[in-house]
Design a protein around this motif. Structure first.
Motif, PDB file in Angstrom:
ATOM      1  N   GLY A 178       0.828  -1.228   0.000  1.00 57.20           N
ATOM      2  CA  GLY A 178       0.000   0.000   0.000  1.00 57.20           C
ATOM      3  C   GLY A 178       0.850   1.260   0.000  1.00 57.20           C
ATOM      4  N   VAL A 196      -0.700   4.487   2.796  1.00 59.82           N
ATOM      5  CA  VAL A 196      -1.221   3.813   3.992  1.00 59.82           C
ATOM      6  C   VAL A 196      -0.625   4.443   5.251  1.00 59.82           C
ATOM      7  CG1 VAL A 196      -1.345   1.626   5.239  1.00 59.82           C
ATOM      8  CG2 VAL A 196      -1.597   1.656   2.751  1.00 59.82           C
ATOM      9  N   GLU A 229      -2.666   6.229   8.238  1.00 60.43           N
ATOM     10  CA  GLU A 229      -2.530   5.826   9.639  1.00 60.43           C
ATOM     11  C   GLU A 229      -2.141   7.003  10.527  1.00 60.43           C
ATOM     12  OE1 GLU A 229      -3.137   2.999  11.289  1.00 60.43           O
ATOM     13  OE2 GLU A 229      -3.976   2.210   9.422  1.00 60.43           O
ATOM     14  N   CYS A 286      -4.312  -0.989   3.312  1.00 57.48           N
ATOM     15  CA  CYS A 286      -3.117  -1.770   3.637  1.00 57.48           C
ATOM     16  C   CYS A 286      -3.351  -3.226   3.234  1.00 57.48           C
ATOM     17  CB  CYS A 286      -2.807  -1.684   5.135  1.00 57.48           C
ATOM     18  SG  CYS A 286      -1.333  -2.617   5.570  1.00 57.48           S
ATOM     19  N   THR A 305      -0.056  -6.210   6.796  1.00 53.77           N
ATOM     20  CA  THR A 305       0.246  -5.545   8.070  1.00 53.77           C
ATOM     21  C   THR A 305       1.586  -5.993   8.655  1.00 53.77           C
ATOM     22  OG1 THR A 305      -1.116  -7.212   9.137  1.00 53.77           O
ATOM     23  CG2 THR A 305      -2.111  -5.042   8.813  1.00 53.77           C
ATOM     24  N   ILE A 335       3.372  -2.792   6.886  1.00 47.83           N
ATOM     25  CA  ILE A 335       2.933  -1.492   7.409  1.00 47.83           C
ATOM     26  C   ILE A 335       1.950  -1.749   8.554  1.00 47.83           C
ATOM     27  CG2 ILE A 335       1.923   0.758   6.860  1.00 47.83           C
ATOM     28  CD1 ILE A 335       2.451   0.115   3.878  1.00 47.83           C
TER      29      ILE A 335
END
Ligand code: FES
Length: 573
Positions: A323, A327, A331, A357, A360, A363
């Motif tokens: 992403g 992203v 966030e 995203c 995870t 990110i």
């Protein structure tokens, strides 16, 4: 743009007399039609392409794509070269030439009939140098970052350019890697066009550029070889023409809040300590008061959201597929200044609300970061009167509070000569002090602060020690390394008078760096100190040594701080 406001280029091309003839006539040898000189915005494409800057080797092609976009939007593209800075090639360090390249950029823009600028950048210093130069003119300006290389694979292992240098060295020493092994590795790691693919300085600079609002949103993380990179280059060409019409100059984008956003984002992505010097220099060109402490107060509480080499696991290609920067920006929404204007004309956060995203592990969510705190710590104390910096996330927790005896190297050459001497009095508690690698001293403040430990300690399994210098560190390196000590040793900062065996105290939590000698002794040594002879007595290097400022001020040349604007009063006849 105000309808009555004339294009800057019309000062050259709009004249019906002799000077208009002169300015237009010679350009006609390119086959330009009449309408190129009749009120169409002229866009300068400032290209850092060079065969000597491999990270920017694709930018000649990219310039053609940007031109397409400019023509589609009704502008007139005019590409021009500026000094390029190839990180892995230039001696003694590209940092010596960052300010020279910025002067080239500034004067190339100011002297020519340009209404808007696209900066084509990539390798580490090509981004800050061109932005600094463009800031001093303050026209509508948009950056096209060249993008990172694709991830490499060496014998099945994913490898990153930049960070693999350290791995190869280690394997040469411990696994007997041969010259043939190294040849094989070097082809694998430099897998495609583009700049280093770790979160080293080049990726940090591209990220900074997007966080400042100077690129189209989402552009900085796309790999150079990805077809979307060219698509964005074309869109950038279209957009700069609109920016000229809107008179969206750099100073409208680069507000104090935009700089604060860049510090926050850099902390969240675990970016390079080099950001401090470059962002400070850019701020001073555009008239924003950014202090060394700002990097600590604003950045050090920001959580680490990105799991990227050198400190983490992934490379820029993985980051993009997860992403990318959009992203991270989404966030960070609660922490960022949301209303700063970006080059597409939107408020910053409005650009990223749709970001998704896809991984995870690359990110993290803001509420579940990889580390609670990232960023950079700014140290103060009698050993760094004007400050020094350390990147806690790259340091060893057990060395963050440390007291040790100094082992001093007066120059880089002295270090190379003695570091592996069998009789060198050094152990894992010692503090390695390296002098003479600051802006004036080396000159150019090279990335040598993370000097290797002595072989005899490496053989004992020691992997980190406190190291202190007035130099910088590569964005791909790590360790408990205190950098950018200011004032540097060459101008007589306290660093200059440290002697072997002096006790040094580092306390990162308390933000202190202290030379434990009494004030009378310190004063006595300073009085007896003799400045070293400058290493150059002519040419650019002499000018650099005479005028470069200290690291805490961005290491710009003193007479380049600020800007002269875009107005040129006198014509050529
Ligand atoms: Fe150019 Fe790393 S060497 S970006």
């Amino acid at each position: 743009m105000d309808k009555k406001k004339k294009l800057r280029s019309s000062e050259w091309f709009g004249d019906d007399g002799k000077m208009g003839f002169v300015h237009r006539s010679w350009l006609r040898n390119q086959g330009y039609p009449d309408d190129y000189f009749e009120g169409r915005p002229v866009i300068g494409i400032c290209n850092t392409w060079s065969e000597l800057t491999p990270c920017n080797g694709h930018l000649r092609d990219f310039a053609e794509v940007v031109k397409k976009g400019i023509l589609e939007a009704g502008g007139v593209p005019m590409e021009f070269p500026v000094m390029s800075l190839g990180e892995t090639i230039m001696k003694p360090t590209t940092m010596l030439f960052r300010n020279l390249a910025s002067m080239d950029t500034e004067e190339s823009i100011r002297a020519n009939p340009l209404d808007g600028i696209v900066l084509l950048t990539g390798c580490d210093k090509t981004t800050p140098s061109t932005i600094m130069g463009a800031c001093s003119v303050d026209l509508p300006t948009l950056v096209v970052p060249g993008g990172p290389m694709l991830s490499g694979r060496f014998r099945g292992e994913k490898v990153g350019s930049g960070s693999m240098n350290w791995m190869i060295k280690e394997r040469q020493e411990n696994q007997g890697y041969s010259a043939a092994d190294i040849r094989e590795a070097e082809v694998c790691v430099a897998r495609s066009i583009g700049h280093c693919n770790t979160m080293g300085t080049a990726s940090t600079m591209a990220t900074m550029t997007e966080a400042l609002g100077l690129t189209l949103p989402g552009y900085s993380s796309i790999p150079a070889a990805d077809s979307r990179k060219k698509m964005y280059a074309q869109l950038s060409g279209r957009r700069i023409v609109e920016m000229v019409k809107e008179d969206l100059t750099m100073s409208k984008v680069l507000t104090r809040n935009a700089f604060e956003n860049a510090i926050i984002v850099n902390a969240a992505v675990g970016g390079s300590t080099n950001l401090i010097i470059h962002l400070t220099a850019i701020a001073r060109r555009i008239g924003i008061d950014l202090k060394l402490e700002d990097f600590d107060t604003i950045g050090s509480k920001i959580p680490l959201l990105v799991n990227m080499k050198p400190s983490g696991k992934y490379l820029m290609e993985d980051f993009y597929y997860a992403g990318g920067l959009p992203v991270v920006m989404k966030e960070l929404t609660p922490l960022l200044h949301k209303e700063t204007i970006t080059v597409n004309g939107n408020a910053l956060i409005a650009n990223y609300t749709d970001a998704v995203c896809y991984d995870t592990d690359v990110i993290a969510k803001l509420e579940k970061p990889f580390q609670d705190k990232s960023g950079i710590a700014v140290l103060r104390g009698n050993l760094c009167e004007n400050g020094a910096v350390i990147k806690p996330s790259a340091a060893s927790p057990k060395l963050m509070k440390h007291r040790g005896k100094a082992v001093v190297f007066e120059t880089m050459e002295d270090y190379h000569e003695r570091i592996d001497a069998p009789d060198l009095d050094i152990d894992e508690n010692s503090v390695i002090v390296l002098k003479g690698v600051g802006p004036k001293g080396y000159p150019g403040m090279p990335e040598v602060g993370n000097v290797d430990l002595p072989k005899k300690l490496l053989a004992k399994g020691i992997t980190d020690m406190v190291r202190i210098s007035d130099g910088r560190m590569s964005g791909t390196a790590a360790g408990t390394v205190v950098l950018h000590v200011s004032p540097e040793s060459t101008v007589g900062g306290t660093l200059a008078i440290v002697e072997n065996g002096d006790w040094i105290e580092l306390d990162v939590n308390e933000r202190t760096l202290h030379l434990d000698i009494d004030q009378a002794e310190l004063d006595k040594r300073k009085k007896a100190w003799i400045p070293p002879k400058p290493v150059a007595d002519r040419g650019y290097v002499k000018m650099y040594i005479d005028h470069v400022e200290q690291a805490d001020q961005g290491a710009d040349l003193d007479f380049l701080v600020g800007g002269s604007g875009s107005k040129v009063e006198r014509d050529l006849h």
